[in-house]
Design a protein around this motif. Sequence first.
Motif, PDB file in Angstrom:
ATOM      1  N   GLU A 154      54.662  43.853  35.923  1.00  0.00           N
ATOM      2  CA  GLU A 154      55.707  42.843  35.767  1.00  0.00           C
ATOM      3  C   GLU A 154      55.918  42.052  37.053  1.00  0.00           C
ATOM      4  N   ALA A 155      55.801  42.721  38.213  1.00  0.00           N
ATOM      5  CA  ALA A 155      55.951  42.017  39.493  1.00  0.00           C
ATOM      6  C   ALA A 155      54.837  40.996  39.694  1.00  0.00           C
ATOM      7  N   LEU A 156      53.682  41.264  39.081  1.00  0.00           N
ATOM      8  CA  LEU A 156      52.550  40.343  39.200  1.00  0.00           C
ATOM      9  C   LEU A 156      52.508  39.334  38.051  1.00  0.00           C
ATOM     10  N   GLY A 157      53.588  39.297  37.253  1.00  0.00           N
ATOM     11  CA  GLY A 157      53.719  38.270  36.208  1.00  0.00           C
ATOM     12  C   GLY A 157      53.020  38.591  34.905  1.00  0.00           C
ATOM     13  N   ALA A 158      52.689  39.846  34.663  1.00  0.00           N
ATOM     14  CA  ALA A 158      51.997  40.218  33.424  1.00  0.00           C
ATOM     15  C   ALA A 158      52.949  40.959  32.493  1.00  0.00           C
ATOM     16  N   THR A 159      52.680  40.838  31.188  1.00  0.00           N
ATOM     17  CA  THR A 159      53.397  41.658  30.220  1.00  0.00           C
ATOM     18  C   THR A 159      52.539  42.893  29.968  1.00  0.00           C
ATOM     19  N   VAL A 160      53.195  44.044  29.764  1.00  0.00           N
ATOM     20  CA  VAL A 160      52.438  45.287  29.665  1.00  0.00           C
ATOM     21  C   VAL A 160      52.911  46.120  28.483  1.00  0.00           C
TER      22      VAL A 160
ATOM     23  N   SER B  54      45.447  33.805  30.287  1.00  0.00           N
ATOM     24  CA  SER B  54      44.305  34.049  29.399  1.00  0.00           C
ATOM     25  C   SER B  54      43.546  35.325  29.791  1.00  0.00           C
ATOM     26  N   LYS B  55      44.189  36.174  30.589  1.00  0.00           N
ATOM     27  CA  LYS B  55      43.512  37.386  31.071  1.00  0.00           C
ATOM     28  C   LYS B  55      44.160  38.632  30.474  1.00  0.00           C
ATOM     29  N   LYS B  56      43.313  39.580  30.059  1.00  0.00           N
ATOM     30  CA  LYS B  56      43.804  40.837  29.506  1.00  0.00           C
ATOM     31  C   LYS B  56      43.106  41.997  30.214  1.00  0.00           C
ATOM     32  N   ILE B  57      43.907  43.000  30.588  1.00  0.00           N
ATOM     33  CA  ILE B  57      43.375  44.181  31.280  1.00  0.00           C
ATOM     34  C   ILE B  57      43.679  45.412  30.417  1.00  0.00           C
ATOM     35  N   VAL B  58      42.680  46.260  30.236  1.00  0.00           N
ATOM     36  CA  VAL B  58      42.872  47.497  29.470  1.00  0.00           C
ATOM     37  C   VAL B  58      42.432  48.680  30.339  1.00  0.00           C
ATOM     38  N   ILE B  59      43.362  49.647  30.531  1.00  0.00           N
ATOM     39  CA  ILE B  59      43.074  50.846  31.322  1.00  0.00           C
ATOM     40  C   ILE B  59      43.449  52.062  30.482  1.00  0.00           C
ATOM     41  N   GLY B  60      42.559  53.023  30.399  1.00  0.00           N
ATOM     42  CA  GLY B  60      42.841  54.268  29.676  1.00  0.00           C
ATOM     43  C   GLY B  60      43.242  55.370  30.642  1.00  0.00           C
ATOM     44  N   VAL B  61      44.308  56.091  30.307  1.00  0.00           N
ATOM     45  CA  VAL B  61      44.741  57.201  31.158  1.00  0.00           C
ATOM     46  C   VAL B  61      43.636  58.264  31.184  1.00  0.00           C
TER      47      VAL B  61
ATOM     48  N   ALA C 231      42.708  42.256  39.794  1.00  0.00           N
ATOM     49  CA  ALA C 231      42.379  41.774  38.456  1.00  0.00           C
ATOM     50  C   ALA C 231      43.324  40.660  38.022  1.00  0.00           C
ATOM     51  N   LEU C 232      44.550  40.684  38.589  1.00  0.00           N
ATOM     52  CA  LEU C 232      45.529  39.640  38.261  1.00  0.00           C
ATOM     53  C   LEU C 232      45.575  38.537  39.310  1.00  0.00           C
ATOM     54  N   GLY C 233      44.548  38.489  40.152  1.00  0.00           N
ATOM     55  CA  GLY C 233      44.391  37.374  41.079  1.00  0.00           C
ATOM     56  C   GLY C 233      45.099  37.504  42.406  1.00  0.00           C
ATOM     57  N   ALA C 234      45.604  38.680  42.746  1.00  0.00           N
ATOM     58  CA  ALA C 234      46.298  38.865  44.030  1.00  0.00           C
ATOM     59  C   ALA C 234      45.336  39.414  45.087  1.00  0.00           C
ATOM     60  N   GLU C 235      45.719  39.232  46.352  1.00  0.00           N
ATOM     61  CA  GLU C 235      44.937  39.784  47.461  1.00  0.00           C
ATOM     62  C   GLU C 235      45.611  41.063  47.952  1.00  0.00           C
ATOM     63  N   VAL C 236      44.793  42.046  48.315  1.00  0.00           N
ATOM     64  CA  VAL C 236      45.331  43.340  48.734  1.00  0.00           C
ATOM     65  C   VAL C 236      44.749  43.736  50.080  1.00  0.00           C
ATOM     66  N   THR C 237      45.624  44.122  51.005  1.00  0.00           N
ATOM     67  CA  THR C 237      45.171  44.691  52.273  1.00  0.00           C
ATOM     68  C   THR C 237      45.895  46.015  52.479  1.00  0.00           C
ATOM     69  N   PHE C 238      45.210  46.937  53.152  1.00  0.00           N
ATOM     70  CA  PHE C 238      45.782  48.276  53.354  1.00  0.00           C
ATOM     71  C   PHE C 238      45.786  48.605  54.838  1.00  0.00           C
ATOM     72  N   ASP C 239      46.971  48.916  55.366  1.00  0.00           N
ATOM     73  CA  ASP C 239      47.106  49.349  56.753  1.00  0.00           C
ATOM     74  C   ASP C 239      47.086  50.881  56.737  1.00  0.00           C
ATOM     75  N   GLU C 240      45.919  51.431  57.077  1.00  0.00           N
ATOM     76  CA  GLU C 240      45.740  52.887  56.989  1.00  0.00           C
ATOM     77  C   GLU C 240      46.645  53.635  57.954  1.00  0.00           C
ATOM     78  N   ALA C 241      46.821  53.076  59.163  1.00  0.00           N
ATOM     79  CA  ALA C 241      47.651  53.740  60.175  1.00  0.00           C
ATOM     80  C   ALA C 241      49.105  53.865  59.711  1.00  0.00           C
ATOM     81  N   LYS C 242      49.608  52.829  59.050  1.00  0.00           N
ATOM     82  CA  LYS C 242      51.003  52.823  58.574  1.00  0.00           C
ATOM     83  C   LYS C 242      51.147  53.297  57.127  1.00  0.00           C
ATOM     84  N   LEU C 243      50.007  53.572  56.479  1.00  0.00           N
ATOM     85  CA  LEU C 243      50.008  53.938  55.057  1.00  0.00           C
ATOM     86  C   LEU C 243      50.815  52.919  54.252  1.00  0.00           C
TER      87      LEU C 243
END
Length: 200
Positions: A114-120, A135-142, A181-193
């Motif tokens: 929802e924060a990324l603007g998708a309905t789930v 026009s994008k659909k994502i399907v993930i199985g637990v 998958a929803l078009g956002a960029e992701v960076t991870f600061d390992e030192a700060k988790l």
Amino acid sequence: MKKLVLFLAMVTLFFTTTSIADAHPGRLDSNGGHNCSDKSKAKGLCTGYHYHNGNSGGGSSSGGQSNYTQPTTAIQAPALTKVAVYLNNVKQSYTPSAYMKNGTTLVPMKPIFEALGATVSYDSATKKVTATKDSKKIVIGVGNKTAYVDANGTTSTINLSHPAEVYQGTTMVPLRFVSQALGAEVTFDEAKLTVYITTK
């Protein structure tokens, strides 16, 4: 002859009583048992801790004796590595919190989509999460490491490093995959988790 038989009976009774006394010297503890003496062990009369008169203290009983078993301690589940998540420089608050598992950051399904603007939606019968944005659909199985992204009628199969899972009654999804998958960029600061998500 009668005196001889009587004498032998008395001698037998005496040794039997002595053997029983030797096998069970000392007082009983609160469980109704005690440890065998070295003398009794040497004679093969008993071994280790045992009970008397069928009192097993909750354990199984065989011939009035049983081995005493200490209660086992519950094994603690390993602590998860908590991860802070920022979306467009705003710290996100999730319940349960985002955490890292096997190198993958997992976040609660509904808030991140929802924060990324998708309905789930979640199908409990198939255990599948479906998110839709434009026009994008994502399907993930637990529990499934294969995810599907349908963009403009073209379906792509994505292999995940870690599948979606249920934690504390909440479906947790891989943050990096969902965000990208929803078009956002992701960076991870390992030192700060800390994970930083930036929408375009």
